[in-house]
Design an enzyme around this catalytic site. Structure first.
Site, PDB file in Angstrom:
ATOM      1  N   HIS A  70      27.264  16.721  21.591  1.00  0.00           N
ATOM      2  CA  HIS A  70      27.489  16.696  20.142  1.00  0.00           C
ATOM      3  C   HIS A  70      28.767  15.924  19.834  1.00  0.00           C
ATOM      4  O   HIS A  70      29.531  15.582  20.746  1.00  0.00           O
ATOM      5  CB  HIS A  70      27.586  18.124  19.582  1.00  0.00           C
ATOM      6  CG  HIS A  70      28.612  18.973  20.233  1.00  0.00           C
ATOM      7  ND1 HIS A  70      29.952  18.850  20.005  1.00  0.00           N
ATOM      8  CD2 HIS A  70      28.496  19.941  21.168  1.00  0.00           C
ATOM      9  CE1 HIS A  70      30.612  19.716  20.728  1.00  0.00           C
ATOM     10  NE2 HIS A  70      29.747  20.390  21.472  1.00  0.00           N
TER      11      HIS A  70
HETATM   12  P1  TYD Z   1      29.218  24.556  21.710  1.00  0.00           P
HETATM   13  O1  TYD Z   1      30.419  23.987  21.022  1.00  0.00           O
HETATM   14  O2  TYD Z   1      27.884  23.952  21.389  1.00  0.00           O
HETATM   15  O3  TYD Z   1      29.433  24.530  23.283  1.00  0.00           O
HETATM   16  P2  TYD Z   1      29.566  23.295  24.314  1.00  0.00           P
HETATM   17  O4  TYD Z   1      29.944  22.087  23.547  1.00  0.00           O
HETATM   18  O5  TYD Z   1      30.624  23.744  25.264  1.00  0.00           O
HETATM   19  O6  TYD Z   1      28.286  23.149  25.037  1.00  0.00           O
HETATM   20  O7  TYD Z   1      29.210  26.121  21.424  1.00  0.00           O
HETATM   21  C1  TYD Z   1      28.302  26.985  22.071  1.00  0.00           C
HETATM   22  C2  TYD Z   1      28.090  28.197  21.171  1.00  0.00           C
HETATM   23  O8  TYD Z   1      29.322  28.894  21.020  1.00  0.00           O
HETATM   24  C3  TYD Z   1      27.591  27.846  19.777  1.00  0.00           C
HETATM   25  O9  TYD Z   1      26.635  28.836  19.390  1.00  0.00           O
HETATM   26  C4  TYD Z   1      28.825  27.969  18.916  1.00  0.00           C
HETATM   27  C5  TYD Z   1      29.659  29.003  19.636  1.00  0.00           C
HETATM   28  N1  TYD Z   1      31.101  28.779  19.478  1.00  0.00           N
HETATM   29  C6  TYD Z   1      31.851  29.627  18.675  1.00  0.00           C
HETATM   30  O10 TYD Z   1      31.317  30.586  18.075  1.00  0.00           O
HETATM   31  N2  TYD Z   1      33.204  29.397  18.554  1.00  0.00           N
HETATM   32  C7  TYD Z   1      33.820  28.370  19.184  1.00  0.00           C
HETATM   33  O11 TYD Z   1      35.055  28.191  19.055  1.00  0.00           O
HETATM   34  C8  TYD Z   1      33.030  27.480  19.995  1.00  0.00           C
HETATM   35  C9  TYD Z   1      33.651  26.324  20.716  1.00  0.00           C
HETATM   36  C10 TYD Z   1      31.674  27.724  20.121  1.00  0.00           C
END
Ligand code: TYD
Length: 138
Positions: free
Chosen positions: A52
């Protein structure tokens, strides 16, 4: 934002026979105020994270333990960064598609972030990201 704005920042290491210490001050060692910290750990071998971009927020990635790769894409090109020391990190500005992979066993990816969590700040579709980049460049 372009890939040229993404950079590895070397941090101080206070070494002693009792162990090493590294510190980060907002707006001094990294170019933003820190509003949030999160960390990835127990990532299964071969797993990929990210996939993303963020519209507004800036981040700083550190391999607090072990190693992993961050692949950044500004819509024009890609660059792979290998992080494997606790005393440097990767600065990533807004509007940069990222994928994290190649996590070593037991690694910890520590992330300092300029904004509180807001799902509306995410661009999770690569084609949407490419469209936003080309609109901002036209
Ligand atoms: P995501 O940012 O998509 O993870 P990555 O980029 O590491 O694969 O986040 C994964 C899940 O965690 C998504 O449902 C959002 C949640 N999340 C939070 O609730 N708070 C946060 O600070 C972060 C980074 C993620």
């Amino acid at each position: 934002m372009s890939l040229s704005e993404c950079r590895v920042i070397n941090l101080s290491k206070i070494a002693s026979e009792k162990g090493n210490l590294t510190f980060i001050e907002a707006n001094k060692h990294i170019p933003f105020e820190i509003r949030r910290i999160y960390y990835l750990y127990d990532v299964p071998g071969g797993e990929t994270r990210g996939g993303h971009a963020h519209k507004c927020l800036q981040q700083f990635f550190i391999a607090a333990s072990g190693s992993f790769d961050v692949v950044l894409d500004d819509g024009m090109g890609k660059k792979r960064f290998h992080l494997n020391r606790s005393y440097y990190g990767l600065y990533v500005p807004e509007m940069m598609w990222r994928e994290l992979d190649n996590f070593s066993s037991g690694s910890v990816c520590l992330v300092l972030v300029s904004e509180h969590y807001d799902e509306k700040d995410y661009i999770r579709d690569y084609e949407d990201f490419k469209r936003s980049v080309s609109l901002s460049r036209s």
